[in-house]
Design a protein around this motif. Structure first.
Motif, mmCIF file in Angstrom:
data_model
loop_
_atom_site.group_PDB
_atom_site.id
_atom_site.type_symbol
_atom_site.label_atom_id
_atom_site.label_comp_id
_atom_site.label_asym_id
_atom_site.label_seq_id
_atom_site.Cartn_x
_atom_site.Cartn_y
_atom_site.Cartn_z
ATOM 1 N N CYS A 61 33.840 66.052 50.229
ATOM 2 C CA CYS A 61 35.000 65.758 51.077
ATOM 3 C C CYS A 61 35.397 64.289 50.967
ATOM 4 C CB CYS A 61 34.697 66.117 52.535
ATOM 5 S SG CYS A 61 34.608 67.895 52.871
ATOM 6 N N VAL A 62 34.402 63.407 51.030
ATOM 7 C CA VAL A 62 34.669 61.976 50.905
ATOM 8 C C VAL A 62 35.248 61.657 49.526
ATOM 9 C CG1 VAL A 62 33.552 59.714 50.732
ATOM 10 C CG2 VAL A 62 32.999 61.233 52.637
ATOM 11 N N HIS A 63 34.716 62.309 48.497
ATOM 12 C CA HIS A 63 35.218 62.087 47.138
ATOM 13 C C HIS A 63 36.696 62.462 47.037
ATOM 14 C CE1 HIS A 63 35.553 62.159 42.777
ATOM 15 N NE2 HIS A 63 36.019 63.397 42.871
ATOM 16 N N VAL A 64 37.058 63.619 47.549
ATOM 17 C CA VAL A 64 38.452 64.070 47.463
ATOM 18 C C VAL A 64 39.363 63.139 48.263
ATOM 19 C CG1 VAL A 64 40.061 65.908 48.074
ATOM 20 C CG2 VAL A 64 37.869 66.472 47.010
ATOM 21 N N LEU A 65 38.935 62.743 49.455
ATOM 22 C CA LEU A 65 39.759 61.869 50.287
ATOM 23 C C LEU A 65 39.926 60.488 49.659
ATOM 24 C CD1 LEU A 65 38.398 62.761 53.844
ATOM 25 C CD2 LEU A 65 40.512 63.555 52.773
ATOM 26 N N ARG A 66 38.915 60.034 48.958
ATOM 27 C CA ARG A 66 38.986 58.722 48.327
ATOM 28 C C ARG A 66 39.862 58.756 47.062
ATOM 29 N NH1 ARG A 66 33.814 58.065 46.874
ATOM 30 N NH2 ARG A 66 33.158 56.932 48.730
ATOM 31 N N ASP A 67 39.813 59.862 46.328
ATOM 32 C CA ASP A 67 40.493 59.955 45.033
ATOM 33 C C ASP A 67 41.915 60.504 45.209
ATOM 34 O OD1 ASP A 67 41.128 60.050 42.361
ATOM 35 O OD2 ASP A 67 39.753 61.699 41.866
ATOM 36 N N TRP A 68 42.771 59.716 45.864
ATOM 37 C CA TRP A 68 44.135 60.200 46.099
ATOM 38 C C TRP A 68 44.961 60.341 44.818
ATOM 39 C CZ3 TRP A 68 48.113 57.147 44.537
ATOM 40 C CH2 TRP A 68 47.891 55.769 44.416
ATOM 41 N N PRO A 69 44.690 59.585 43.736
ATOM 42 C CA PRO A 69 45.474 59.837 42.518
ATOM 43 C C PRO A 69 45.255 61.239 41.945
ATOM 44 C CG PRO A 69 44.470 57.657 42.427
ATOM 45 C CD PRO A 69 43.829 58.382 43.567
ATOM 46 N N SER A 70 44.064 61.810 42.177
ATOM 47 C CA SER A 70 43.769 63.156 41.662
ATOM 48 C C SER A 70 44.070 64.243 42.682
ATOM 49 C CB SER A 70 42.296 63.264 41.242
ATOM 50 O OG SER A 70 41.980 62.329 40.239
ATOM 51 N N VAL A 120 41.589 72.406 50.693
ATOM 52 C CA VAL A 120 41.401 72.098 52.111
ATOM 53 C C VAL A 120 40.095 71.337 52.254
ATOM 54 C CG1 VAL A 120 41.233 72.986 54.457
ATOM 55 C CG2 VAL A 120 42.593 74.215 52.766
ATOM 56 N N VAL A 121 40.178 70.091 52.650
ATOM 57 C CA VAL A 121 38.991 69.262 52.881
ATOM 58 C C VAL A 121 38.512 69.536 54.299
ATOM 59 C CG1 VAL A 121 38.068 66.929 52.889
ATOM 60 C CG2 VAL A 121 39.938 67.518 51.330
ATOM 61 N N GLN A 122 37.402 70.256 54.424
ATOM 62 C CA GLN A 122 36.921 70.692 55.737
ATOM 63 C C GLN A 122 36.132 69.576 56.428
ATOM 64 O OE1 GLN A 122 38.815 74.197 56.094
ATOM 65 N NE2 GLN A 122 37.403 73.421 57.608
ATOM 66 N N LEU A 123 36.833 68.780 57.205
ATOM 67 C CA LEU A 123 36.192 67.674 57.913
ATOM 68 C C LEU A 123 35.104 68.180 58.852
ATOM 69 C CD1 LEU A 123 39.391 65.614 58.861
ATOM 70 C CD2 LEU A 123 37.971 65.385 56.816
#
Length: 403
Positions: A44-53, A308-311
């Protein structure tokens, strides 16, 4: 392996067992064609951090065709997001939140005192929903006389969201899907904007600060852009905080010992708020769009797929939080939760949400000695939303504390 679909109402009241199964066996799972769920904290943290992807286009919706002039900060990336964030950080500084302390305290006392004579109340409709709405509408610039009317429009929009069919509040407030309450809200906000632009009304409110803001190039925001951001601020400042307060009360009503501890030791209040954010995140998850074909945990994600990033799942990941299904306000790593997001989209209003929860909880602790659910009532009835999570009602009875 159970399939977790965030749009399935079967998971509304208790998604946690299914999410735990995903974390242990299939942390990136396809909920439906083109829609994947990310369940583990690290991912989840990876996806939220990698906004270009993983783009924020579409915000809290499955759509990617939002009207350009109605796009809100949560549905943007790159330079456009930076422009909107600079504006919101300028007009919603921490000092602006602190300036509301006396008002929040006054309204907290007013709401709590109002329920005491009856000895029972619905803590969601009587407190959790009312306080944040009143605070954020005041900050926007809505007159006291218009509060009920404007709050009614926002409630209509909330009631019209249909997660089972993929219709979110973002779809409605962006006008991607027309709604008369949104039209009425926009017309009202336009009048506020015109009054501030003309100098007819002079006030240090959010509309005034937005009207007067200019970006790095000296360009002001258009009326449409301002209306869109006001709509988003209203949603974020209202629903997220309301869910936080409702979720916190839901935990405390089931744990009289913890409630007594908080009454005796107010130093635990802030920790209880943080643990509530982790334990039952007010925002369940956020949507991202895959920019180009990419692998995540050896799962192939295609261009334009939704994620969907499940916080709420990340915040119960046992690799980071010991015994994650236990509510523990003395947990040593409470600051690691991502209930307010992570990275460039971290919630600007987080300090205000925490302030409101702290003041209203302390007020309740002052005046209510103990409380319990009314006979037959439940704390598991949640709002019908893909994004937001909180009780839709919380009927309780209580014993008033003597001053």
């Amino acid at each position: 392996m159970a399939v977790f679909n965030p749009f399935d109402p079967a998971f509304a009241d208790d998604p946690f067992d299914a999410l735990a199964e995903l974390r242990s066996g299939c942390p990136v799972a396809e909920a439906m064609p083109g829609l994947h769920v990310v369940a583990r904290y690290e991912d989840c943290v990876h996806v939220l951090r990698d906004w270009p992807s993983f783009s924020s286009a579409g915000g809290g919706s499955l759509a990617t065709d939002m009207p350009p002039d109605t796009i809100t900060i949560n549905a943007t990336d790159g330079p456009w997001h930076v422009r909107l964030r600079r504006m919101l950080q300028s007009v919603l500084r921490p000092v602006h939140f602190l300036e509301q302390t006396d008002f929040i305290q006054e309204k907290s006392v007013e709401l709590v005192e109002a329920i005491l004579p009856a000895g029972k109340a619905d803590l969601v409709s009587d407190i959790a929903h009312k306080l944040p709405a009143r605070v954020i509408l005041k900050m926007i610039g809505v007159d006291d006389d218009d509060y009920v009317k404007v709050r009614g429009w926002t409630q209509e929009v909330e009631d019209s969201a249909d997660p089972e069919h993929g219709v979110s509040m973002a779809d409605l407030y962006s006008r991607r899907i027309p709604h008369p309450a949104v039209d009425a809200f926009d017309d009202y906000m336009q009048l506020l904007i015109e009054d501030r632009r003309s100098g007819k009304v002079k006030a240090d409110d959010l509309v005034t600060r937005m009207v007067g803001f200019e970006d790095e190039d000296g360009q002001p925001f258009t009326d449409s852009e301002i209306r869109s951001q006001l709509g988003f601020v209203l949603i974020a400042g209202n629903h997220t905080t309301g869910n936080l307060i409702g979720n916190l009360f839901s935990v405390l009503v089931k744990d009289p010992e913890l409630y007594a501890r908080l009454r005796a030791d107010r130093g635990l209040v802030d920790q209880a708020i943080e643990e509530s954010l982790r334990f039952d995140s007010p925002v369940q998850g956020v949507f991202r769009t895959v920019v180009s074909d990419i692998d995540l945990q050896q799962v192939a994600l295609e261009h334009s797929n939704k994620v969907v990033v499940q916080l709420q799942s990340a915040n119960r990941d046992s690799t980071l939080f010991d015994d994650p299904d236990r509510f523990d306000p003395e947990r040593p790593n409470l600051d690691k939760h991502i209930a307010f997001g992570y990275g460039v989209h971290f919630c600007i209003g987080a300090p205000l949400s925490r302030l409101e929860a702290r003041l209203v909880l302390n007020t309740f602790l002052d005046r209510v000695e103990s409380f319990s659910l009314l006979d037959g009532a439940s704390t598991t009835v949640t709002t019908r939303s893909v994004v937001n999570r909180g009780p839709s009602s919380l009927p309780v009875q209580f014993t008033v504390a003597h001053p």
